[in-house]
Design an enzyme around this catalytic site. Structure first.
Site, PDB file in Angstrom:
ATOM      1  NE  ARG A 252      16.024 116.238 137.141  1.00 48.40           N
ATOM      2  CZ  ARG A 252      17.398 116.359 137.342  1.00 48.40           C
ATOM      3  NH1 ARG A 252      18.050 115.650 136.498  1.00 48.40           N
ATOM      4  NH2 ARG A 252      17.766 117.548 138.013  1.00 48.40           N
TER       5      ARG A 252
ATOM      6  CG  LEU B 222      20.477 106.090 134.054  1.00 45.99           C
ATOM      7  CD1 LEU B 222      20.866 105.284 135.243  1.00 45.99           C
ATOM      8  CD2 LEU B 222      19.180 106.202 133.815  1.00 45.99           C
ATOM      9  CG  ASP B 223      19.092 113.193 134.200  1.00 47.45           C
ATOM     10  OD1 ASP B 223      19.771 113.426 132.870  1.00 47.45           O
ATOM     11  OD2 ASP B 223      18.272 113.308 134.749  1.00 47.45           O
ATOM     12  CE  LYS B 224      28.081 114.502 139.282  1.00 49.00           C
ATOM     13  NZ  LYS B 224      28.799 115.703 139.260  1.00 49.00           N
TER      14      LYS B 224
END
Length: 288
Positions: A231, A129-131
């Site tokens: 996103r 997952l993205d930060k």
């Protein structure tokens, strides 16, 4: 690293060779070690490569340092782990926003380090997952299970569902975004829609709720797993995520994206696994 794997065979009848190659995806070199060391037992008996394995048989495999060399990583903080599911081979945790799944440098501490400390052994990242994104993340607890679970991921057999709070009023109840995604040549941090050179990216979206401040709560399901896929797709269609530092101008305390659910069939038991990760932000902090 010496460890023993014991499973009750859930697969159709076949030879030991077929079991290790086709179902357990054990590399050729390691299969050779298992055979020469006589580290394969069926119902407690050491058998040959062409012996038949029936559904329900007890399979026992012994691995040592020749098979999987010891891998160590810096110690993390087990108290930071919100464990949602754990068995002998897999662990799913609820990642907080603002934490990396794994470090970019050898000594960098990230979620992987915390999970490994919690599990008492070095774990392995299955997906990321993205930060800035919170929610459910799956880790392998040993190198034996890693290629098996990776095959599920590659074959789209691990279903990932996200909650997203986006700008604008999504007009339809459901949609499928299929624009290809590539790198932004002008900003290495970003991705963009690139129909000519990008990679295939498919996102299924469903409207959950409209809010009076011109925002929408959206459920997103990934059919592919490109970097920043949700996103980029939502921003391209005019619904950027609130709090997204790269693709939105609307600020918030965090990026409003949460990995809400993971679903898959456990490859060693064929049990259906469905795990949901709670989020205080999404459950209590959304507009009313």
């Amino acid at each position: 690293m010496t460890f023993t794997v014991k499973i009750t065979n859930p697969y159709p009848k076949g030879t030991v060779k077929e079991l290790l190659e086709e179902h357990l995806l054990i590399p050729r070199k390691i299969r050779h070690f298992l055979r020469t060391k006589k580290h394969v037992f069926i119902n407690g008996q050491n058998i040959n490569w062409q012996s038949l394995v029936n559904k329900g048989d007890l399979i026992e495999l012994i691995f040592d340092d020749d098979d999987y060399p010891v891998k160590t990583i810096p110690t993390g903080n087990k108290d930071l782990v919100d464990c949602l599911y754990e068995d002998e081979h897999l662990i799913i945790v609820n990642k907080p926003e603002g934490m990396k799944v794994h470090g970019n440098e050898p000594k960098e501490i990230a979620l992987l380090n915390h999970v490994s400390s919690y599990a008492g052994q070095t774990c392995y990242v299955v997906h990321r997952l993205d930060k800035e994104t919170s929610g459910a993340v799956l880790f392998a607890k040993n190198p034996f299970i890693l290629p098996i679970i990776n095959r599920l991921l590659e074959n789209k057999h691990i279903q990932r569902e996200y909650w997203a709070l986006a700008e604008g009023q999504l007009p339809q109840k459901t949609a499928v975004f299929r624009e290809k995604i590539g790198r932004d040549r002008h900003d290495r941090r970003k991705r963009l829609v690139d129909q000519k050179h990008g990679q295939t990216a498919i996102t299924h979206v469903s409207l959950l709720k409209h809010f009076s401040n011109n925002t929408s709560l959206i459920k997103c399901q990934l059919q592919t797993g490109r970097t920043h896929q949700i996103r980029v797709h939502l921003a391209y269609h005019g619904y950027p995520l609130i709090g997204d530092p790269l693709y939105s101008r609307k600020t918030a305390s965090r990026l409003m994206l949460h990995a809400h659910q993971l679903r898959f069939t456990h490859p060693l038991t064929l049990e259906e696994i469905k795990i949901e990760a709670n989020s205080a932000t999404f459950e209590k902090g959304l507009p009313r």
